[in-house]
Motif scaffolding. Structure first.
Motif, short mmCIF file in Angstrom:
data_model
loop_
_atom_site.label_atom_id
_atom_site.label_comp_id
_atom_site.label_asym_id
_atom_site.label_seq_id
_atom_site.Cartn_x
_atom_site.Cartn_y
_atom_site.Cartn_z
N THR A 33 43.51 53.93 32.65
CA THR A 33 42.74 52.84 33.46
C THR A 33 41.11 53.29 33.61
O THR A 33 40.41 52.18 33.23
N SER A 34 40.70 54.09 33.57
CA SER A 34 39.43 54.49 33.68
C SER A 34 38.88 54.20 32.22
O SER A 34 37.70 53.86 32.20
N VAL A 36 39.84 52.28 29.94
CA VAL A 36 39.95 50.84 29.65
C VAL A 36 38.70 50.06 30.54
O VAL A 36 37.87 49.21 30.11
N TYR A 37 38.09 50.71 31.93
CA TYR A 37 37.31 50.23 32.35
C TYR A 37 35.86 50.32 31.73
O TYR A 37 35.03 49.78 31.46
N SER A 202 35.95 38.69 31.07
CA SER A 202 35.71 40.16 31.00
C SER A 202 35.44 40.56 32.36
O SER A 202 35.83 41.62 32.97
N THR A 205 39.19 40.95 33.88
CA THR A 205 39.50 42.25 33.58
C THR A 205 39.06 43.29 34.02
O THR A 205 39.74 44.04 34.24
N LEU A 206 37.93 43.49 34.07
CA LEU A 206 37.12 44.65 34.82
C LEU A 206 37.51 44.68 36.47
O LEU A 206 37.83 45.78 37.01
N TRP A 208 40.60 43.77 37.68
CA TRP A 208 42.20 44.08 37.56
C TRP A 208 42.07 45.73 37.40
O TRP A 208 42.64 46.38 38.09
N THR A 209 41.09 45.98 36.60
CA THR A 209 41.05 47.74 36.38
C THR A 209 40.49 48.45 37.41
O THR A 209 41.02 49.34 37.84
N ALA A 210 39.43 47.86 38.05
CA ALA A 210 38.69 48.54 39.31
C ALA A 210 39.88 48.57 40.64
O ALA A 210 39.93 49.55 41.24
N LEU A 212 43.09 48.39 40.46
CA LEU A 212 44.19 49.55 40.16
C LEU A 212 43.76 50.77 40.40
O LEU A 212 44.42 51.73 40.70
N MET A 213 42.54 51.18 39.97
CA MET A 213 41.99 52.43 40.22
C MET A 213 41.86 52.81 41.47
O MET A 213 42.25 54.04 41.75
#
Length: 330
Positions: A33-34, A36-37, A202, A205-206, A208-210, A212-213
């Protein structure tokens, strides 16, 4: 040796659910995930394919393609706002904390929101990207222009706030159901912001990843949260015991006919002075003069045993066999 919880009363023992651990699988997902971020951030900064896709979606104008769902999505996007969602989830977790006799649910929510503010908030302010409605040049990344939408706060908040419920689930089945529900809510909130034109794709998407982290790193904070929980509960019990009223001492009744001890005969008997202070006294009556015990006239069923005075006239004749009880002689 018994633990601290075993020494507590039955109603105060804490039934803690199993806590997630930082396993190798979780560490691997966090690393992926990091990456992808970082890839999304680099792609936007270099104005590569994420920015081109953002402009394609923006020029498509989804809110004009399906205007009939616009009113519903205006209310649905509230599920990603920080205030309403935090209050709703905090109320539910407060009830769970009361039932489980632990502050861990509220501490997990508080730590996750603090991490969200520290990471996502700092990134939004630092990169300063403008939203689609405020874009100035077609095809530009709109970075460092004074905006605050990259990454999407609505999306990251939806992932974290609803994901905390799945993180705190007590059974595997409940955790799977809560995870799917939180993922669908976060997906819906993110796509709603793209539909309304308030965020680039974008950004979502960022977000979602943030989010989840943040959920993935929560096990690293379990030990500090456990110490804080134990300290707060200990302080609460100490304060509660300090404010508890001292129970009054109840005298043990002595049965009739029980022999008296020499200490009881030697103990002085104190009688309060004044009619208002005696038990059963009447404060509205005037206080009568106190007489010595030797001057009081003992009264028996047969009359007074004190010899009559010389100047006191005899009102009745002594009782005898020929007279009635208490009758005067005519």
């Amino acid at each position: 040796m018994p633990t601290n919880d075993e020494l507590l009363p039955a109603q105060e023992r804490r039934t803690e659910p199993p806590r997630p651990r930082m396993t190798r699988a979780r560490v691997g997902i966090l690393a992926a995930t990091s990456m992808v971020y970082a890839a999304i951030v680099v792609g936007v900064l270099t104005t590569s394919w994420p920015v081109r896709f953002d402009w394609q979606v923006m020029l498509f104008r989804p809110y004009k393609q399906w205007p009939e769902i616009h009113a519903f999505l205006d209310y649905f996007v509230v599920l990603g706002q920080r205030g309403p969602t935090a209050v709703a989830v905090a109320a539910w977790l407060g009830w769970c904390a009361y039932k489980q006799k632990t502050l861990r649910p509220l501490l997990v929510l508080g730590v996750s929101l603090l991490l969200l503010n520290a990471t996502v908030g700092a990134a939004k302010i630092g990169m300063g990207r403008l939203g689609p409605h405020y874009a100035t040049n077609v095809g530009s990344n709109e970075m460092f222009a004074g905006g605050d939408i990259f990454p999407s706060g609505h999306t990251a908040n939806a992932v974290v706030t609803w994901g905390v419920l799945a993180y705190l689930a007590t059974t595997p089945r409940t955790r799977r159901i809560a995870s799917v529900a939180a993922a669908l809510l976060a997906l819906g909130v993110g796509m709603t912001t793209v539909y309304l034109g308030t965020h680039w794709m974008s950004d979502v998407t960022l977000g979602w990843t943030a989010g989840l982290m943040i959920l993935l790193v929560l096990p690293w904070f379990e030990a500090p949260m456990a110490r804080t929980d134990a300290w707060l509960l200990a302080r609460y019990r100490k304060l509660r015991d300090r404010r508890a009223p001292v129970p009054a001492t109840v005298a043990t009744p002595v049965p009739l006919g029980a022999p008296r001890s020499p200490a009881d005969d030697e103990a002085p008997v104190l009688e309060p002075v004044g009619a208002g202070s005696r038990a059963g006294g009447r404060p509205h009556l005037p206080q009568r003069p106190h007489t010595a015990r030797s001057e009081r006239t003992p009264v028996t069923p047969t009359g007074s045993r004190r010899p009559p005075h010389a100047d006191r006239a005899q009102r009745t004749t002594p009782l005898g066999p020929a007279t009635g009880r208490g009758r005067t002689v005519g």
